[in-house]
Design an enzyme around this catalytic site. Structure first.
Site, mmCIF file in Angstrom:
data_model
loop_
_atom_site.group_PDB
_atom_site.id
_atom_site.type_symbol
_atom_site.label_atom_id
_atom_site.label_comp_id
_atom_site.label_asym_id
_atom_site.label_seq_id
_atom_site.Cartn_x
_atom_site.Cartn_y
_atom_site.Cartn_z
ATOM 1 C CB SER A 146 -0.949 -0.031 1.200
ATOM 2 O OG SER A 146 -2.017 0.872 1.030
ATOM 3 C CG ASP A 210 -5.047 -3.042 -4.887
ATOM 4 O OD1 ASP A 210 -5.854 -2.339 -4.255
ATOM 5 O OD2 ASP A 210 -3.913 -3.325 -4.459
ATOM 6 C CG HIS A 342 -5.030 -2.782 -0.836
ATOM 7 N ND1 HIS A 342 -4.055 -2.442 -1.755
ATOM 8 C CD2 HIS A 342 -4.632 -2.226 0.345
ATOM 9 C CE1 HIS A 342 -3.131 -1.705 -1.162
ATOM 10 N NE2 HIS A 342 -3.448 -1.570 0.114
#
Length: 621
Positions: A146, A210, A342
């Site tokens: 991330s 994602d 994600h």
């Protein structure tokens, strides 16, 4: 239903066996198996270091993600941050290479991520730990999931800058591995990384659905609340569904789709050669995100297959087309799938040794024009005919840039022959006891006329090269090719004095102004910056080819009535520069010939100054 007749993807050897083991190791650091390691808990650490001996000695620095929107979108009060996308110029002290060579414009990146990385450098033991690992001769690895992946990218570039500046030839390039990292920099950022050859060190692993990598494509400042809702969901149990929440997340997902569509369409028009005036005015009405893909992308389309892309234009197209909604699909369901993706990188820990890397873009672009299929499947993602067309166009544009480079390479011999001819002209003038600058300015001999023909021929060839670079019609790596930088430097040092002579011979300074401020062609400014970039020299430190322009300006100002005392500092600087340039071989002997117009002018300076001048011995020789 139309059938998919696209040529099968070709396998590519993008990852060695050792690299695959290292990627799996990075995934294990970013997605620990321990149930106690919750997303919120991992975010509390600034970074962690893990030393490993297999597949080779390395120190892996893992950066955790942040689940606060404040760490993603800089506030409007943040220094240098530009709204609505929160981008700011990179710090040239940290990232001197992240700029456009020709214009000198610095790259821009996410201001919040830049501030977070600067905070790590100044307020954590990161630099100390990296230095220790280097001293122990370990390979440096940066990784993150991330937003932690974006920080890892900045760390890798920072380390690459340090290696380049310090000339650490024995230090292996760092390895940067990110998972679901958001975009971080603009086109100049991406161009500079590709120009320096660093893309191969920065590996982004991405699940096609994602949502997180695409978040910077939306106006961050305007959607802080919605982004926080997304991050809140992501920071909790990964399998939760947003169905019970408000409509904030699906509304934001629709915004993200629209933003991604606008940017993908704009860029596709650009590399497909669209000349519509509407394209030129689009950005006047719509704010388009500056962020673009940077590095090498690996789309995890299944547990058995990775789509490898180094073409940033193609990556941007996939970021949009992989999210295209099925007519039967609800926005809420699509948003839920995109958020869930994600947290689905963990299988990389097990599947990396056997996964197949394929060149899907090469297969698409190998089809003959007009034979694009109506659909294509990438793992579980089905792409439309429009998507295939845009991906193919991105690949063809990259091939066209390579063809343009081959064409330019063919002109290399012509440039070298013309430069040899001018070198011979210079030697002939020197044997006659005349500076070739003065001889060319007087234009009394046939060889002066012939030299002017060569000057104009070379100007045309280099103007074409510079214009192609300006229009991004050559590969990004062209600017880092040492043979062309050397050729450009030779051209500038040999030919620019002739341009200066021609400028003042025709008294263009009287109408236009001084050569340095008003008359210097782009081809010389660019080749100077080109050399300074390759040598990591300070901007403006390679002005040896403008020696005669400075002399002409000083002479003119004295003729106009300014005294030596008024100009003393500039004269002393010119003398100091001339001595340095002469000693380094970048300024010729002919400048100091007895008959040189420079020597004649210099001898009119006060005797007390001349006797103490650093070039007194050169002039007397």
């Amino acid at each position: 239903m139309p059938t998919d007749t696209t040529a099968p993807p070709q396998r590519v050897a993008s990852l060695s066996d050792d690299d695959r083991l290292l990627v799996a190791h990075c995934a294990a650091l970013c997605f620990p198996s321990s149930s106690s390691s919750s997303p919120a808990a991992s975010a509390a650490r600034s970074f962690q270091v893990h030393n490993a001996s297999h597949p080779y000695p390395c120190a892996a620095f893992a950066f955790p993600p942040s689940w606060s929107a404040a760490d993603w979108a800089a506030p409007s009060s943040a220094e240098g941050a530009r709204q609505p996308f929160g981008d700011a110029e990179v710090d040239p002290a940290l990232f001197p290479s992240l700029r456009a060579v020709g214009s000198g414009v610095p790259a821009r990146a996410n201001a919040a991520f830049l501030a977070a990385f600067r905070g790590l450098l100044d307020g954590s033991p990161l630099q100390t730990e990296v230095s220790r690992a280097v001293a122990e001769e370990k390979r440096i690895v940066f990784t993150g999931h991330s937003s932690g992946g974006s920080i890892a990218t900045l760390a890798a570039i920072w380390f690459l800058e340090k290696c380049t500046r310090q000339g650490s030839v024995n230090q292996a390039h760092p390895f940067c591995v990110t998972f679901g990292a958001p975009l971080i920099g603009d086109n100049i950022f991406n161009h500079a990384v590709r120009r320096e050859g660093w893309s191969q060190c920065i590996l982004h692993f991405l699940l096609p659905l994602d949502i997180v990598p695409r978040i910077p494509l939306t106006p961050l400042a305007s959607f802080r609340e919605q982004i926080q809702a997304v991050l809140d969901w992501l920071s909790q149990t990964p399998n939760n569904s947003p169905a019970g929440r408000s409509l904030v997340i699906p509304e934001y997902y629709e915004t993200l789709l629209r933003s991604t569509l606008s940017i993908a369409s704009y860029e596709a028009c650009s590399f497909m050669g669209c000349t519509s005036s509407i394209l030129g005015t689009l950005t006047s009405f719509i704010d388009l995100s500056p962020y673009r893909p940077c590095g090498t992308y690996h789309f995890l389309t299944s547990s058995e297959q990775l789509i490898v892309l180094t073409n940033s234009d193609a990556v941007l197209q996939l970021l949009f087309y992989c999210l295209q909604l099925d007519p039967q699909q609800q926005v809420l369901d699509a948003a839920a799938r995109s958020l869930s993706a994600h947290w689905q990188y963990e299988p990389i820990k097990q599947c990396m040794p056997d996964i197949v890397c394929v060149d899907y873009l090469g297969a698409i672009s190998s089809n003959a024009p007009g034979r694009q299929t109506d659909r294509a499947t990438i793992g579980s993602i089905e792409l439309s005919k429009e998507a295939i067309l845009h991906l193919s166009a991105a690949a063809q544009w990259e091939k066209q840039r390579q063809r343009n480079q081959s064409k330019i390479d063919e002109s290399c011999q012509k440039i070298q022959e013309a430069l040899r001819s001018l070198n011979e002209y210079r030697r002939t003038c020197e044997l006659r006891g005349v500076s070739y600058y003065d001889s060319f300015k007087l234009q009394r001999e046939v060889h002066d006329f012939n030299a002017n023909v060569k000057r104009l021929e070379l100007a045309g060839l280099w103007d074409e090269i510079i214009e192609m670079l300006r229009r991004r019609e050559l590969p990004d790596g062209f600017e880092a090719r040492e043979e062309w930088v050397r050729l450009g430097t030779m051209f500038r040092r040999l030919v620019e004095p002739l341009d200066i002579a021609n400028y003042y011979r025709h008294s263009k300074n009287e109408d236009t102004g001084s050569y340095l401020s008003k008359g210097r062609p782009r081809r010389y400014k660019y080749t100077q910056k080109w050399q300074e970039q390759l040598q990591r020299a300070p901007a403006g430190s390679s002005l040896e080819s403008c020696f005669w322009a400075v002399v002409e300006e000083l002479q003119g100002e004295m003729i106009d009535g300014r005294t030596f005392e008024d100009l003393r500092d500039r004269v002393v600087k010119l003398e100091s520069d001339a001595q340095g340039w002469y000693n380094s071989g970048s300024l010729g002997n002919d400048v100091f010939l007895r008959s040189s117009s420079f020597v004649a002018w210099w001898r009119t300076l006060p005797e007390q100054h001349r006797s103490a001048s650093c070039i007194a011995k050169l002039v007397s020789l």
